[in-house]
Design an enzyme around this catalytic site. Structure first.
Site: not given
Length: 436
Positions: A106, A172
């Site tokens: 991400d 994350e």
């Protein structure tokens, strides 16, 4: 344990783990040559992903790129593990142990200011708003390096005994608004570490540092991270008549000072690092109106569970007392974003010479200081023994202390370190599978 003694223990562990005759099935030279061959694609993947960043649980394009590549290598591939997560399974020619390698996918709601020719112009939805999105933490490099490692290891599977699990994880950076869990916890819940279950897991993160160096520490390496939310409820009034209302602006200022004092005056900084920061304060709509509500949020970083629990308890009481002093009421909530990254001691000792194979002599520090940044790799390594380490990625000739940090609009990754990360992944997997 000193770095020298840790390396000595590790060298002995590796000597015991070598196959008969002391030779590795794949030499560092053979791995280096294979990594050199894939490096141009690793760089290209990194630039493509950098130009097309996606926020947590929205990594659909990234996941498709990863899954297509893993399938092209002949791996077993599972998608939508934890919404957008991808798991690839590479089985060697002979049975053996199982090792997992992890990368996060991400990006962040950041307006990029690197000036790179492949800089992001993407947008996404964050907290209900359209925001710029950028890979300001280096996850583009993480994905590219693990894709490269998968290609190198797939080319060696006929000489491998055992299985490698590649985990490409979403979210994350924390659970998006409305989501109860972040990427690691959700992937675990949906079977990322099952069938086959790894015997160990390893991961890395690019950060400012001397290019190509690697560092970590046994036991507590990266802090546990908690999100703290505080809401103060008062009574709105004219800014000229504060006594006719309940002033949540003044109360907010006292709350911030109280939080700062709790850590600065009640925690011994020589025993365990602790950071408690209030980072947002949302209140009011006009310069001459004292509002009836203020919302604050912040982060708590700790390395000791009992100390953390006590600090949360005392903070809740202190915030309530501050609010009461002003005639306001307070709501105090804490939610964990990541647990303590705890590096398994035996694996930490074993790993040091393996990483030296990847980075070169003198390029590995196995006794680095703890860091107050956090990582949800911690949940993965709670399930199976693991080690998480950092890869220095500052620009050549730039003092790492002055490099733009992760999450900065100017953060960038020195692409010369990408082969080091690929070698580290490959050699970690190979050497672990060679252990008896």
């Amino acid at each position: 344990m000193t770095v020298r003694s840790l390396l000595a223990v590790a060298a002995a562990a590796v000597a015991l783990a070598l196959p008969a005759g002391g030779a590795h099935a794949q030499s560092a030279e053979a791995v280096g040559a294979a990594v050199e061959g894939v490096t141009p694609r690793v760089v290209a993947w990194r630039r493509d992903l950098h130009a097309h960043p996606e926020l947590g649980f929205a990594e659909t394009r990234t996941a498709a790129v990863v899954a297509d590549h893993l399938r092209s290598l002949g791996l077993e591939v599972r998608t939508e593990v934890g919404k957008t997560g991808v798991v690839g399974i590479l089985r060697g020619a002979r049975p053996g142990r199982t090792v997992a390698l992890r990368a996060d996918m991400d990006a962040l709601p950041v307006l990029e200011a690197t000036g790179l020719p492949f800089a992001s112009t993407a947008t996404g939805t964050y907290m209900g708003n359209t925001v710029p999105v950028a890979h300001a933490c280096g996850h583009d490099a993480h994905v590219a390096m693990l894709m490269g490692a998968a290609e190198v290891l797939a080319g060696m599977k006929d000489q491998m005994a055992g299985t490698v699990v590649f985990i490409f994880q979403p979210a994350e950076e924390g659970a998006p608004s409305g989501e109860p869990k972040g990427g690691a916890a959700l992937m675990i819940e949906e079977g990322a570490l099952a069938d086959p279950r790894p015997d160990a897991i390893f991961g890395l993160h690019v950060v400012p540092g001397a290019p190509g160096t690697l560092w970590y520490r046994p036991r507590g390496f990266m802090a546990a991270s908690d999100r703290v939310d505080i809401t103060l409820n008062g009574r709105q009034t004219h800014g000229a008549w504060p006594w006719k209302g309940v002033d949540v602006i003044a109360a907010s200022a006292d709350v911030v000072q109280t939080i700062n004092s709790l850590t600065a005056r009640t925690i011994d900084p020589t025993t365990t690092p602790t950071v408690f920061t209030i980072a947002t304060l949302d209140a009011g709509v006009r310069y001459n109106i004292i509002p009836d509500r203020a919302v604050l949020s912040g982060t708590l970083r700790t390395f000791d569970i009992a100390q953390r629990d006590d600090l949360v308890r005392r903070a809740g009481i202190a915030v309530g007392n501050v609010a009461e002093n002003y005639g306001a009421t307070a709501e105090f909530g804490v939610r964990q974003n990541a647990a303590l990254v705890f590096n398994d001691e035996a694996l930490s000792a074993w790993l040091a010479p393996v990483l030296e194979e990847a980075a070169g002599a003198g390029k590995v520090n196995a006794g680095a200081p703890a860091t107050t940044v956090a990582e949800d790799f911690s949940y993965l390594s709670q399930e199976v023994p693991g080690v998480f380490y950092h890869l220095g990625a500052s620009a050549d000739g730039v003092d790492p202390a002055t490099s733009p940090p992760n999450h900065s609009p100017a953060f960038d990754v020195n692409e010369a370190v990408l082969p080091v990360g690929v070698r580290a992944h490959v050699l970690t997997a190979l050497r672990f599978l060679e252990r008896p």
